[in-house]
Design an enzyme around this catalytic site. Structure first.
Site: not given
Length: 376
Positions: A56, A167-169, A311-312
């Site tokens: 991210s 939080y949302s992709n 980020g992961t």
């Protein structure tokens, strides 16, 4: 600085991470270090120059590309997304959600991830999940429009503009479609041309395929102890996250990028100020954080702030941060993820890696930070 950083990095390795590498700036002084192995089977060591999936952290690049279009008059931050993408976010919702709300996660649009990976459908109820979908979808080519549709039709997480956001992709896949709409080229090409190349990053790309080109580590996913021993997911089609989290980079490139960003050389100073204007957001880990436009701040004891993003991906993690004055910068990459076990209720149990990483962050940032709560 060198001896303490070497020791702190080794401590993270000894706490359980197979391999990690980092670069730290302190003014004009630069330290690079690596500890452990890139391949547990062969013992091949990690090196500080390796390329890595940064998850991210990609969002900061995407947000910068969007703000450049705002500066050029192609986008309005406070215009409804329905003006640009009426078929993707139709009706009243499309008129209520603005471009800004997508970037700072206050749109109320749900995360599509549980729907794209069926065996993760209980996410974030981690105790009820299974890692099987990770193997099933190693080579799946996801359509971003289909993923967005999953997030749009899912139950809303809140009203548009309401706080705390979630939080949302889904938000950042929409930003990718938005970039394509206003530039006439793909989001990958836009971000590459306007951000990556503009910053002079030589080892950073949004990959077209599942491979990481050049020297890199294997990426070991533990999935909270359900994959034992951890399994390598370094070969993986990243279309499941695209402009939300697909970037490949190096710790040196990330430090260069964040340095230029905070110097006002990627976006204008006024756009940078917008990026640093925050709202409360609930991270994917359920923590309440402050979130700007693709940037995450952390208060520094005694005043000032540290900015950055973490980020992961499956098997890999990255953290990049920079002090507000730009003098201190740190980027670190690890080749293990989800190392924490779960208690019976599904909550994460502490692990020595957590404390060791926090200690490394404090050492790298001059003991001025209390640790970065990572929105992943």
């Amino acid at each position: 600085m060198q001896n303490s950083l070497d020791s702190a990095l080794e401590n993270v390795h000894h706490a359980g991470v197979p391999g990690l590498f980092a670069e730290v700036w302190d003014g004009d002084e630069v330290w690079r270090g690596a500890a452990g192995v890139a391949d547990v089977a062969t013992g091949r060591p990690v090196t500080a120059g390796m390329r890595h999936r940064v998850g991210s952290v990609t969002k900061t690049f995407t947000a910068a590309a969007v703000l450049q279009q705002v500066e050029e008059g192609q986008l309005d931050l406070d215009a409804p997304v329905g003006r640009y993408l009426p078929r993707l976010v139709p009706g009243e919702r499309g008129q209520a959600i603005t471009v800004r709300m997508l970037i700072n996660h206050t749109s109320g649009l749900a995360e599509y991830l549980p729907y794209a990976y069926p065996s993760l459908a209980a996410y974030p109820d981690l105790a009820g999940t299974s890692p099987q979908s990770l193997d099933d979808h190693r080579c799946t080519r996801f359509d971003p429009v289909e993923l967005i549709g999953m997030g749009v039709v899912a139950p809303a997480t809140g009203v548009p503009g309401g706080t705390p956001g979630v939080y949302s992709n889904t938000n950042y896949l929409l930003l990718g479609e938005l970039l394509e709409k206003v530039t006439g080229s793909t989001a990958d090409k836009c971000i590459t041309r306007n951000v990556i190349e503009r910053a002079g990053l030589r080892d950073t790309e949004l990959p077209a395929g599942p491979e990481i080109e050049g020297p890199h580590s294997r990426l070991y996913e533990a999935w909270f102890g359900m994959i034992d021993p951890p399994r390598d997911y370094s070969v993986y089609d990243m279309s499941w996250v695209g402009p939300a989290a697909a970037l490949i980079s190096t710790v040196a490139d990330l430090n260069r990028f964040f340095g230029l960003l905070l110097a006002g050389e990627i976006v204008s100073p006024s756009s940078l100020a917008r990026m640093q204007t925050t709202v409360p957001v609930i991270s994917q880990e359920g923590k309440l954080i402050d979130y700007g436009l693709g940037l995450h701040p952390v208060a520094v004891p005694g005043g000032g702030a540290v900015w950055g993003h973490g980020g992961t991906v499956w098997g890999g993690g990255t953290m990049a941060m920079i002090s507000a004055d730009g003098r201190r910068r740190m980027s670190v990459a690890v080749n293990l993820q989800r190392w924490n076990a779960l208690d019976p209720s599904g909550r994460l149990l502490p692990h020595p890696i957590d404390a060791a990483l926090a200690a490394f962050f404090r050492t790298a940032m001059g003991d001025r930070t209390t640790g970065l709560a990572d929105p992943r």
